[in-house]
Design a protein around this motif. Sequence first.
Motif, PDB file in Angstrom:
ATOM      1  N   GLU A 253       0.826  -1.212   0.000  1.00  0.00           N
ATOM      2  CA  GLU A 253       0.000   0.000   0.000  1.00  0.00           C
ATOM      3  C   GLU A 253       0.860   1.262   0.000  1.00  0.00           C
ATOM      4  OE1 GLU A 253      -2.593  -0.288   3.342  1.00  0.00           O
ATOM      5  OE2 GLU A 253      -4.096  -1.518   2.295  1.00  0.00           O
ATOM      6  N   ASN A 254       1.904   1.234   0.800  1.00  0.00           N
ATOM      7  CA  ASN A 254       2.808   2.400   0.842  1.00  0.00           C
ATOM      8  C   ASN A 254       3.503   2.612  -0.500  1.00  0.00           C
ATOM      9  OD1 ASN A 254       2.118   2.819   3.500  1.00  0.00           O
ATOM     10  ND2 ASN A 254       3.954   1.835   4.336  1.00  0.00           N
ATOM     11  N   LYS A 255       3.848   1.509  -1.156  1.00  0.00           N
ATOM     12  CA  LYS A 255       4.499   1.627  -2.459  1.00  0.00           C
ATOM     13  C   LYS A 255       3.572   2.288  -3.477  1.00  0.00           C
ATOM     14  CE  LYS A 255       7.074  -1.163  -5.781  1.00  0.00           C
ATOM     15  NZ  LYS A 255       7.525  -2.543  -6.144  1.00  0.00           N
ATOM     16  N   ALA A 256       2.324   1.922  -3.475  1.00  0.00           N
ATOM     17  CA  ALA A 256       1.353   2.529  -4.393  1.00  0.00           C
ATOM     18  C   ALA A 256       1.156   4.016  -4.073  1.00  0.00           C
ATOM     19  CB  ALA A 256       0.020   1.774  -4.304  1.00  0.00           C
ATOM     20  N   LYS A 257       1.118   4.328  -2.795  1.00  0.00           N
ATOM     21  CA  LYS A 257       0.984   5.740  -2.402  1.00  0.00           C
ATOM     22  C   LYS A 257       2.209   6.548  -2.831  1.00  0.00           C
ATOM     23  CE  LYS A 257      -1.960   4.881   1.652  1.00  0.00           C
ATOM     24  NZ  LYS A 257      -2.029   4.923   3.135  1.00  0.00           N
ATOM     25  N   ASN A 258       3.386   5.943  -2.719  1.00  0.00           N
ATOM     26  CA  ASN A 258       4.615   6.637  -3.133  1.00  0.00           C
ATOM     27  C   ASN A 258       4.621   6.938  -4.623  1.00  0.00           C
ATOM     28  OD1 ASN A 258       5.592   6.568  -0.518  1.00  0.00           O
ATOM     29  ND2 ASN A 258       6.771   4.681  -0.829  1.00  0.00           N
ATOM     30  N   GLU A 259       4.198   5.970  -5.406  1.00  0.00           N
ATOM     31  CA  GLU A 259       4.158   6.172  -6.855  1.00  0.00           C
ATOM     32  C   GLU A 259       3.164   7.264  -7.241  1.00  0.00           C
ATOM     33  OE1 GLU A 259       3.303   2.408  -8.546  1.00  0.00           O
ATOM     34  OE2 GLU A 259       5.297   1.553  -8.132  1.00  0.00           O
ATOM     35  N   ALA A 260       2.015   7.289  -6.584  1.00  0.00           N
ATOM     36  CA  ALA A 260       1.007   8.315  -6.888  1.00  0.00           C
ATOM     37  C   ALA A 260       1.506   9.708  -6.492  1.00  0.00           C
ATOM     38  CB  ALA A 260      -0.294   7.984  -6.167  1.00  0.00           C
ATOM     39  N   ALA A 261       2.148   9.804  -5.335  1.00  0.00           N
ATOM     40  CA  ALA A 261       2.654  11.102  -4.880  1.00  0.00           C
ATOM     41  C   ALA A 261       3.786  11.600  -5.775  1.00  0.00           C
ATOM     42  CB  ALA A 261       3.130  10.987  -3.433  1.00  0.00           C
ATOM     43  N   PHE A 262       4.668  10.658  -6.201  1.00  0.00           N
ATOM     44  CA  PHE A 262       5.787  11.052  -7.067  1.00  0.00           C
ATOM     45  C   PHE A 262       5.281  11.484  -8.445  1.00  0.00           C
ATOM     46  CE2 PHE A 262       9.263  10.040 -10.040  1.00  0.00           C
ATOM     47  CZ  PHE A 262      10.256  10.838  -9.488  1.00  0.00           C
ATOM     48  N   LYS A 263       4.273  10.785  -8.949  1.00  0.00           N
ATOM     49  CA  LYS A 263       3.712  11.157 -10.243  1.00  0.00           C
ATOM     50  C   LYS A 263       3.061  12.544 -10.179  1.00  0.00           C
ATOM     51  CE  LYS A 263       0.837   9.226 -13.927  1.00  0.00           C
ATOM     52  NZ  LYS A 263      -0.055   8.099 -14.329  1.00  0.00           N
ATOM     53  N   LYS A 264       2.394  12.808  -9.091  1.00  0.00           N
ATOM     54  CA  LYS A 264       1.776  14.123  -8.918  1.00  0.00           C
ATOM     55  C   LYS A 264       2.852  15.213  -8.828  1.00  0.00           C
ATOM     56  CE  LYS A 264      -1.295  16.701  -5.846  1.00  0.00           C
ATOM     57  NZ  LYS A 264      -2.047  16.679  -4.554  1.00  0.00           N
ATOM     58  N   TRP A 265       3.936  14.914  -8.122  1.00  0.00           N
ATOM     59  CA  TRP A 265       5.034  15.898  -7.991  1.00  0.00           C
ATOM     60  C   TRP A 265       5.699  16.158  -9.333  1.00  0.00           C
ATOM     61  CZ3 TRP A 265      10.469  15.243  -8.431  1.00  0.00           C
ATOM     62  CH2 TRP A 265      11.224  16.319  -7.968  1.00  0.00           C
ATOM     63  N   LEU A 266       5.865  15.112 -10.157  1.00  0.00           N
ATOM     64  CA  LEU A 266       6.444  15.302 -11.488  1.00  0.00           C
ATOM     65  C   LEU A 266       5.560  16.181 -12.359  1.00  0.00           C
ATOM     66  CD1 LEU A 266       7.886  11.804 -12.549  1.00  0.00           C
ATOM     67  CD2 LEU A 266       9.152  13.908 -12.095  1.00  0.00           C
ATOM     68  N   GLY A 267       4.230  16.005 -12.215  1.00  0.00           N
ATOM     69  CA  GLY A 267       3.312  16.807 -13.017  1.00  0.00           C
ATOM     70  C   GLY A 267       3.383  18.294 -12.702  1.00  0.00           C
ATOM     71  N   GLU A 268       3.897  18.642 -11.528  1.00  0.00           N
ATOM     72  CA  GLU A 268       4.025  20.057 -11.156  1.00  0.00           C
ATOM     73  C   GLU A 268       5.248  20.722 -11.786  1.00  0.00           C
ATOM     74  OE1 GLU A 268       4.154  20.001  -6.939  1.00  0.00           O
ATOM     75  OE2 GLU A 268       2.035  19.419  -6.694  1.00  0.00           O
ATOM     76  N   HIS A 269       6.107  19.924 -12.431  1.00  0.00           N
ATOM     77  CA  HIS A 269       7.324  20.453 -13.057  1.00  0.00           C
ATOM     78  C   HIS A 269       7.347  20.058 -14.532  1.00  0.00           C
ATOM     79  CE1 HIS A 269       8.915  21.478  -9.086  1.00  0.00           C
ATOM     80  NE2 HIS A 269       8.545  20.277  -8.695  1.00  0.00           N
TER      81      HIS A 269
END
Length: 351
Positions: free
Chosen positions: A218-234
């Motif tokens: 579950e934490n791994k899936a949350k990490n991927e979603a958060a990282f993808k969102k952070w990439l979209g901001e740049h």
Amino acid sequence: MKFFVSPRRVLSHQSVTRLSHLRATRLSCAHSWSRVTFNNNLGYLSSLLQCNASTSTLGQLLSRSYATKPGKPKAHTGRPAASKRKPAAAQRDAAAGVPDKAPSKKTATRKKPAAKKPARKTKRKRSTKSKPEGKRKRLTDKQKAAKEKKDAGKKKKDLRKIALLDPPKRLPSTAFIVLSTETSSKGMSLSQHSKEVSAQYKNLSPEEMERLNHVANENKAKNEAAFKKWLGEHSPVEIKAANAARSQLKRQAKKEGSKKIYPHIQDERIVKQARTSYTYFLKERFASGDMKNMKIGEVGALIGREWRALSAEEKKPYEDRAARDKARYIEEYTTVYGTAPQFQKRAKDTA
């Protein structure tokens, strides 16, 4: 002979004699007679007697009759002021009965000078001219070292800002790390805590291991979603600049003797570098399986000798593949970053 007191009053010779007698009497009795009585008598005699007499003689007699002591005349006490001496032409006109002309005096009115305004204090402008190089203060070795250190710190700070070193915090994504975060480390050192967690991990039951793996996934899936969102901001340009800044920070850390690592940001939008003809040949040779059970250094030396031994016709397939990949790279680079690659710009400048 005529004496004039004023244009309309004249005294005879007898009145002059009488005035002289009065003056002598006044001088002898100066302490007994008052000035007011004498002035009244004089005015009374002047109004009764009229004769032609010399103006200068009468003026002298009158001036002497008023003075009590030689020197400056005393203040005015109410008697009529003695007339000023007139010129000869005026005397002749008075004798002939011609009335006096009113003196015409042109009173020139002087204009008052305008008050000068206080001068404004102008601020002294600082000269923007640069000092000649010869007059610049030379820095000592200590000051130079401090300046270089300050500049290096500022450059490093700017690089860290560009490198985007603030990605989202990652949650524990393995069962061992999850168990380590759940186990309390109060009153223990880091080594003691690691030993205790290792002992617990070895003795876990299947149910407990399943639970830890479920939390880690579950934490791994949350990490991927958060990282993808952070990439979209740049944007891809910012990610490319961040990777370049991380490479510089890695080199600086290596010079300073630090083992800190600055990994590149993995982003699918980043354009992959074009491969060379030798890279295609190297990949093909590794995929063949002929280099098994050999050291990396030995493999590199052997493949290099094989590449140099190839003829132009044998190298042509690899070179064609490299040309196609280069065209792909130029097209994607221009589309994603909005500008041509650096090598293409340099080729245009030299042409």
